[in-house]
Design a protein around this motif. Structure first.
Motif, mmCIF file in Angstrom:
data_model
loop_
_atom_site.group_PDB
_atom_site.id
_atom_site.type_symbol
_atom_site.label_atom_id
_atom_site.label_comp_id
_atom_site.label_asym_id
_atom_site.label_seq_id
_atom_site.Cartn_x
_atom_site.Cartn_y
_atom_site.Cartn_z
ATOM 1 N N THR A 1 18.529 -63.981 -69.767
ATOM 2 C CA THR A 1 17.709 -64.234 -70.951
ATOM 3 C C THR A 1 16.778 -65.414 -70.727
ATOM 4 O O THR A 1 15.626 -65.397 -71.162
ATOM 5 C CB THR A 1 18.615 -64.528 -72.172
ATOM 6 O OG1 THR A 1 19.557 -63.477 -72.309
ATOM 7 C CG2 THR A 1 17.816 -64.666 -73.437
ATOM 8 N N ARG A 2 17.258 -66.423 -70.032
ATOM 9 C CA ARG A 2 16.455 -67.624 -69.771
ATOM 10 C C ARG A 2 15.532 -67.454 -68.566
ATOM 11 O O ARG A 2 14.764 -68.353 -68.256
ATOM 12 C CB ARG A 2 17.376 -68.824 -69.545
ATOM 13 C CG ARG A 2 18.105 -69.259 -70.787
ATOM 14 C CD ARG A 2 19.093 -70.365 -70.472
ATOM 15 N NE ARG A 2 19.816 -70.771 -71.656
ATOM 16 C CZ ARG A 2 19.473 -71.797 -72.432
ATOM 17 N NH1 ARG A 2 18.434 -72.519 -72.137
ATOM 18 N NH2 ARG A 2 20.190 -72.098 -73.492
ATOM 19 N N GLU B 1 23.175 -64.781 -70.152
ATOM 20 C CA GLU B 1 22.465 -65.974 -70.631
ATOM 21 C C GLU B 1 21.405 -66.397 -69.612
ATOM 22 O O GLU B 1 20.283 -66.741 -69.981
ATOM 23 C CB GLU B 1 23.457 -67.111 -70.866
ATOM 24 C CG GLU B 1 22.842 -68.389 -71.364
ATOM 25 C CD GLU B 1 22.240 -68.270 -72.756
ATOM 26 O OE1 GLU B 1 21.343 -69.083 -73.069
ATOM 27 O OE2 GLU B 1 22.657 -67.386 -73.530
ATOM 28 N N CYS B 2 21.765 -66.369 -68.341
ATOM 29 C CA CYS B 2 20.802 -66.738 -67.295
ATOM 30 C C CYS B 2 19.650 -65.732 -67.247
ATOM 31 O O CYS B 2 18.492 -66.110 -67.045
ATOM 32 C CB CYS B 2 21.501 -66.818 -65.932
ATOM 33 S SG CYS B 2 22.611 -68.235 -65.807
ATOM 34 N N ILE C 1 16.571 -67.090 -65.378
ATOM 35 C CA ILE C 1 17.144 -67.800 -64.226
ATOM 36 C C ILE C 1 17.691 -66.764 -63.255
ATOM 37 O O ILE C 1 18.487 -65.913 -63.646
ATOM 38 C CB ILE C 1 18.267 -68.755 -64.677
ATOM 39 C CG1 ILE C 1 17.731 -69.792 -65.661
ATOM 40 C CG2 ILE C 1 18.922 -69.434 -63.490
ATOM 41 C CD1 ILE C 1 18.800 -70.653 -66.289
ATOM 42 N N ARG D 1 16.340 -75.201 -65.441
ATOM 43 C CA ARG D 1 16.055 -74.065 -64.563
ATOM 44 C C ARG D 1 15.435 -72.880 -65.311
ATOM 45 O O ARG D 1 14.875 -71.989 -64.684
ATOM 46 C CB ARG D 1 17.347 -73.585 -63.882
ATOM 47 C CG ARG D 1 18.118 -74.658 -63.166
ATOM 48 C CD ARG D 1 17.753 -74.721 -61.702
ATOM 49 N NE ARG D 1 18.335 -75.882 -61.047
ATOM 50 C CZ ARG D 1 19.394 -75.854 -60.279
ATOM 51 N NH1 ARG D 1 20.025 -74.736 -60.065
ATOM 52 N NH2 ARG D 1 19.824 -76.963 -59.707
ATOM 53 N N GLY D 2 15.582 -72.876 -66.629
ATOM 54 C CA GLY D 2 15.116 -71.721 -67.399
ATOM 55 C C GLY D 2 13.598 -71.661 -67.517
ATOM 56 O O GLY D 2 12.934 -72.671 -67.697
ATOM 57 N N LYS D 3 13.081 -70.445 -67.435
ATOM 58 C CA LYS D 3 11.640 -70.243 -67.576
ATOM 59 C C LYS D 3 11.293 -69.840 -69.008
ATOM 60 O O LYS D 3 10.186 -70.073 -69.481
ATOM 61 C CB LYS D 3 11.172 -69.168 -66.596
ATOM 62 C CG LYS D 3 11.366 -69.579 -65.149
ATOM 63 C CD LYS D 3 10.911 -68.489 -64.199
ATOM 64 C CE LYS D 3 11.063 -68.926 -62.760
ATOM 65 N NZ LYS D 3 12.357 -68.593 -62.198
ATOM 66 N N ASN D 4 12.236 -69.204 -69.691
ATOM 67 C CA ASN D 4 12.007 -68.752 -71.066
ATOM 68 C C ASN D 4 12.717 -69.688 -72.033
ATOM 69 O O ASN D 4 13.816 -70.166 -71.775
ATOM 70 C CB ASN D 4 12.549 -67.329 -71.264
ATOM 71 C CG ASN D 4 12.013 -66.358 -70.229
ATOM 72 O OD1 ASN D 4 10.922 -66.557 -69.697
ATOM 73 N ND2 ASN D 4 12.770 -65.317 -69.941
ATOM 74 N N LEU E 1 20.733 -75.542 -67.690
ATOM 75 C CA LEU E 1 20.135 -74.270 -68.110
ATOM 76 C C LEU E 1 18.701 -74.483 -68.579
ATOM 77 O O LEU E 1 17.815 -73.677 -68.282
ATOM 78 C CB LEU E 1 20.974 -73.625 -69.221
ATOM 79 C CG LEU E 1 22.293 -72.987 -68.795
ATOM 80 C CD1 LEU E 1 23.084 -72.536 -70.010
ATOM 81 C CD2 LEU E 1 22.055 -71.820 -67.853
ATOM 82 N N ASP E 2 18.448 -75.575 -69.321
ATOM 83 C CA ASP E 2 17.094 -75.843 -69.811
ATOM 84 C C ASP E 2 16.150 -76.190 -68.665
ATOM 85 O O ASP E 2 14.982 -75.815 -68.685
ATOM 86 C CB ASP E 2 17.114 -76.968 -70.848
ATOM 87 C CG ASP E 2 17.765 -76.524 -72.154
ATOM 88 O OD1 ASP E 2 17.826 -75.300 -72.393
ATOM 89 O OD2 ASP E 2 18.231 -77.400 -72.912
#
Length: 166
Positions: free
Chosen positions: A33-34, A30-31, A36, A74-77, A71-72
């Motif tokens: 994918t995002r 998940e990280c 992170i 820190r996430g780049k995607n 998660l939102d």
């Protein structure tokens, strides 16, 4: 004998979502994918554990929402799904936890508590009010004898102490 876990529901949920010491593969994916990095995944896990231990997060729903916020942040995607929906809440539920004690479980007044007779002879003990006068006098005499014996010992020790000082 059963096993009792001291972990709260929130702590179990954090472990279920992110992992224990090592991060779960699902959380790693998940990280990834995002977008992170793995060190930020560990930071997210530590942040959640810290907030649960400080009792800032109360309830499984709050843990889920806070994880999604982190998660939102820190996430780049951008991702269309919610990660917490993939992990079942039943697995992190506490089955062996003792429920908190309620106010209704108070002890009865002292007058209502009766001490059962001793098992070996079935003999019940009378209270001071129920004792006959002769028994009461014997009890008082025995107590006085004990006090007198203690006083004799103290006097002997004081005499020895006085002899040593001379």
């Amino acid at each position: 004998m059963g096993f009792y876990s001291a972990n709260t529901l929130e702590q179990k949920r954090v472990k279920q979502l992110t992992g224990d010491i090592n991060i779960h593969d699902m959380f790693k994916n998940e990280c990834k994918t995002r977008g992170i990095p793995i060190y930020n995944a560990y930071n997210i896990q530590k942040r959640l554990i810290h907030e649960v231990e400080q009792e800032e997060l109360v309830g499984v729903e709050n843990v889920d929402n806070r994880l999604m916020e982190l998660l939102d942040e820190r996430g780049k995607n951008k991702v269309t799904h919610r990660y917490v929906d993939f992990v079942s809440k039943e697995d992190s539920a506490s089955r062996g936890v003792i429920p908190p004690k309620g106010d209704s479980d108070k002890l009865p007044p002292k007058e209502q508590i009766k001490i059962p007779p001793r098992a070996r002879d079935g003999q019940t003990f009378q209270t001071d009010n129920e004792l006959p006068e002769m028994e009461m006098l014997k009890k008082i005499m025995l107590q006085n004898k004990k006090i007198i014996n203690q006083n004799k010992i103290i006097i002997d020790l004081l005499k020895k102490q006085g002899e040593n000082n001379d």
